[in-house]
Design a protein around this motif. Structure first.
Motif, PDB file in Angstrom:
ATOM      1  N   GLY A  77      37.186  13.447 -18.185  1.00  0.00           N
ATOM      2  CA  GLY A  77      37.831  14.547 -18.829  1.00  0.00           C
ATOM      3  C   GLY A  77      36.914  15.705 -18.779  1.00  0.00           C
ATOM      4  N   ARG A  78      37.101  16.791 -19.385  1.00  0.00           N
ATOM      5  CA  ARG A  78      36.438  18.051 -19.445  1.00  0.00           C
ATOM      6  C   ARG A  78      34.921  17.866 -19.734  1.00  0.00           C
ATOM      7  NH1 ARG A  78      40.562  22.405 -21.882  1.00  0.00           N
ATOM      8  NH2 ARG A  78      42.212  22.432 -20.425  1.00  0.00           N
ATOM      9  N   CYS A  79      34.738  17.184 -20.856  1.00  0.00           N
ATOM     10  CA  CYS A  79      33.314  17.054 -21.333  1.00  0.00           C
ATOM     11  C   CYS A  79      32.282  16.291 -20.284  1.00  0.00           C
ATOM     12  CB  CYS A  79      33.347  16.456 -22.734  1.00  0.00           C
ATOM     13  SG  CYS A  79      31.553  16.102 -23.462  1.00  0.00           S
ATOM     14  N   ARG A  80      33.081  15.204 -19.596  1.00  0.00           N
ATOM     15  CA  ARG A  80      32.308  14.363 -18.803  1.00  0.00           C
ATOM     16  C   ARG A  80      32.068  15.343 -17.542  1.00  0.00           C
ATOM     17  NH1 ARG A  80      31.599   8.717 -17.757  1.00  0.00           N
ATOM     18  NH2 ARG A  80      30.840   8.594 -15.590  1.00  0.00           N
ATOM     19  N   SER A  81      33.295  15.968 -17.045  1.00  0.00           N
ATOM     20  CA  SER A  81      32.812  17.004 -15.940  1.00  0.00           C
ATOM     21  C   SER A  81      31.780  17.811 -16.340  1.00  0.00           C
ATOM     22  CB  SER A  81      34.366  17.580 -15.425  1.00  0.00           C
ATOM     23  OG  SER A  81      35.234  16.658 -15.153  1.00  0.00           O
ATOM     24  N   PHE A  82      31.917  18.704 -17.307  1.00  0.00           N
ATOM     25  CA  PHE A  82      30.759  19.412 -17.650  1.00  0.00           C
ATOM     26  C   PHE A  82      29.420  18.799 -17.357  1.00  0.00           C
ATOM     27  CE2 PHE A  82      28.032  21.389 -20.625  1.00  0.00           C
ATOM     28  CZ  PHE A  82      27.940  22.596 -20.159  1.00  0.00           C
ATOM     29  N   LEU A  83      29.127  17.725 -18.073  1.00  0.00           N
ATOM     30  CA  LEU A  83      27.958  16.976 -18.283  1.00  0.00           C
ATOM     31  C   LEU A  83      27.467  16.599 -16.763  1.00  0.00           C
ATOM     32  CD1 LEU A  83      28.191  15.009 -21.495  1.00  0.00           C
ATOM     33  CD2 LEU A  83      26.838  17.108 -21.014  1.00  0.00           C
ATOM     34  N   GLU A  84      28.101  16.275 -16.238  1.00  0.00           N
ATOM     35  CA  GLU A  84      28.071  15.684 -14.581  1.00  0.00           C
ATOM     36  C   GLU A  84      27.518  16.786 -13.681  1.00  0.00           C
ATOM     37  OE1 GLU A  84      30.801  11.850 -14.195  1.00  0.00           O
ATOM     38  OE2 GLU A  84      31.650  13.585 -13.486  1.00  0.00           O
ATOM     39  N   THR A  85      28.010  18.027 -13.882  1.00  0.00           N
ATOM     40  CA  THR A  85      27.608  19.191 -13.248  1.00  0.00           C
ATOM     41  C   THR A  85      26.680  20.168 -14.015  1.00  0.00           C
ATOM     42  OG1 THR A  85      29.611  20.544 -13.687  1.00  0.00           O
ATOM     43  CG2 THR A  85      29.869  19.032 -11.998  1.00  0.00           C
ATOM     44  N   PHE A  86      26.280  19.988 -15.271  1.00  0.00           N
ATOM     45  CA  PHE A  86      25.552  20.984 -15.877  1.00  0.00           C
ATOM     46  C   PHE A  86      24.150  20.861 -15.227  1.00  0.00           C
ATOM     47  CE2 PHE A  86      23.463  21.905 -20.108  1.00  0.00           C
ATOM     48  CZ  PHE A  86      23.585  23.090 -19.947  1.00  0.00           C
TER      49      PHE A  86
END
Length: 107
Positions: A77-86
């Motif tokens: 989801g969005r949270c995971r996508s953000f954390l994976e690319t942050f």
């Protein structure tokens, strides 16, 4: 504010209880112990000098975003996508590349 001593000698406090601590309670905990275990795989350093020393240790790295998400059980989801690319969840060349976009702002 309840802690129990784990088999490893580190005080344990459920992460849900830790998140609800007032600043006064956190200060009291900090005076009692330098670290507290919040989950089986998570220990929080409570004192500035310990955090500074740990952060400067050459063997310490940021757990990369994907691995962090796997450890924490964060679903797709969005949270995971953000954390994976942050940027702050990356190391080495990947971190330098992402940090470059912010270099002028922080200079």
């Amino acid at each position: 504010m309840e802690t129990t001593i784990g088999e490893d000698g580190i005080p344990f406090m459920p992460i849900e209880d830790y998140a609800k601590l007032s600043l006064e309670e956190l200060d009291t905990l900090r005076k009692q112990t330098p670290v507290v275990r919040l989950m089986p795989s998570r220990v929080s350093a409570l004192r500035d000098e310990d955090v500074t020393r740990l952060a400067a240790h050459p063997s310490l790295i940021q757990v990369p975003g994907t691995e962090f998400c796997n450890i924490m059980g964060i679903p797709d989801g969005r949270c995971r996508s953000f954390l994976e690319t942050f940027m702050l969840m990356t190391n080495g060349d990947d971190h330098k590349h992402r940090r470059g976009a912010f270099a002028r702002v922080f200079a």
